[in-house]
Enzyme design. Sequence first.
Site, PDB file in Angstrom:
ATOM      1  CD  GLU B 156      62.034  37.778  10.565  1.00 41.30           C
ATOM      2  OE1 GLU B 156      63.230  37.670  10.883  1.00 41.30           O
ATOM      3  OE2 GLU B 156      61.548  37.203   9.583  1.00 41.30           O
ATOM      4  CD  GLU B 159      62.193  32.967  12.518  1.00 48.12           C
ATOM      5  OE1 GLU B 159      61.124  32.380  12.337  1.00 48.12           O
ATOM      6  OE2 GLU B 159      62.792  33.590  11.607  1.00 48.12           O
ATOM      7  CD  GLU B 160      67.010  38.879  12.128  1.00 45.93           C
ATOM      8  OE1 GLU B 160      67.656  39.828  12.640  1.00 45.93           O
ATOM      9  OE2 GLU B 160      66.511  38.936  11.003  1.00 45.93           O
TER      10      GLU B 160
END
Lengths: 281, 281
Positions: B156, B159-160
Amino acid sequence: MADCIPSDGDLILAGRDDRYGGFIVDSTSLPSDPSTFLENLRHSLLQWKSQSKKGIWLKLPIENVDLVPLAVKEGFCYHHAEKDYLMLTLWIAETPSTLPSNASHQVGVGAMVINDENKVLVVQEQTGPTKGSGVWKMPTGAVLQGEDIKDAVQREVKEETGVDAELVEILGVRQAHDVSFGKSDLFFLCLLRPLPSDISVEESEIAAAEWISLDDYRSQEFNTKSSLLTRIADMVAASLKGEYKGFGAEALSFGFRNSGSYFYHNINDINSYLEQKKSTS
Amino acid sequence: MADCIPSDGDLILAGRDDRYGGFIVDSTSLPSDPSTFLENLRHSLLQWKSQSKKGIWLKLPIENVDLVPLAVKEGFCYHHAEKDYLMLTLWIAETPSTLPSNASHQVGVGAMVINDENKVLVVQEQTGPTKGSGVWKMPTGAVLQGEDIKDAVQREVKEETGVDAELVEILGVRQAHDVSFGKSDLFFLCLLRPLPSDISVEESEIAAAEWISLDDYRSQEFNTKSSLLTRIADMVAASLKGEYKGFGAEALSFGFRNSGSYFYHNINDINSYLEQKKSTS
């Protein structure tokens, strides 16, 4: 029909927009007649596409099982199901689907209940993997839908042994995959202390329950063969000496999604830190 | 038919016994013709009852959607569903059902990524509840099916924000109920340290990403209004001073259901305890 674009709102399935550009069909006002449902679904799909809806949620109560094949043939997939309903979804946007997935984990608890004499409460299973093996194991069980971990572990101990006990701390969490129906499993290992109460065995699941010494517990071959169970016995021994800190339960009573929730964390450490900070400021 | 008791094995749905006195129908050899399926199902039910089977598991691939209404009308309920199949169950024993329930929890992660300057990696959302509010929040996301918590939180963050980071510890776990589709939610709050890498925002979800001081993070009204978020900021500050111990990840590579699993626990405390025990023995 000559005209495929509905001119009559009654032909459109009722429902409401969601917050993500999608639409949730109202499952309480579905036409129960299959041919009416199919006609309305087709009209609705044209309208939703013209409105650039992204995802459609269609919840069909089990009473409406005859509508399931019709929805699937219009392109819907299954999303999840409970005993009495099936949720279907259709992603109609051109972009990749951002529909949330369904529940991915089952959650279990294990209870190391230790009394004032440092004895551990153990059971022999009437059914299950250790049945008939003579192994003394900790009470374990599944967290029920909507149940707090803290309550689940106290309930399992009570059900299997008759003993009332309260959670001291979560000592650790094990995550395993592909355990049942391809789902993952989270196992919360808990330390509990007993309240005054006597052993009373739940005979359909449990053959016997006893208090035994932590040494007798850990020296069983079933435990010495497993580095996880050996580690757990060490963690309990360290905890009893005040040398291992797990996560205690703190009730949250405020804010977004927190009402009635518990936040499990190292309350010992954070309280020491905050007191020290206060005394030095 | 004059004779309801099958004399021909071909009329019985193929499958195998489970370990709990039940029967699992083989979904790869189902008759696809609805009337043949119904005839075989009815014969099978008579046989299973005569054999005192307890629970029947019937998995219907979505291609066999036409068989769903037939099974429901013979008494089956839904158990769970995934995108491409529906699992139905029928409890035929006189005793209360002991069929396991389906997955009860979704699992999420939150990442407090702290660099060498004690700055925290925060994002502003492009979509979602804090969109447009100017709030700087930690990266969060859902654990995917079959994914380790440790890997999910690292994914996460990557990805962010584009930042590579590794899990230091789980600092706490919040359980909330009735979050989506009536299921519960477990949120694992994680501390991570970044590896050398630059910020590169995932523009469809994230409007901006920055490193800000922990003080700037905690003094946002969004955080000061929430005792949970304030507590989290304290936990991170204490952890950076070595005064808060969470659960680290230890890989398990042995035994029943442990292969490829992680056991998250207070590795600091248990290692200190074991070293001390060794040196005094």
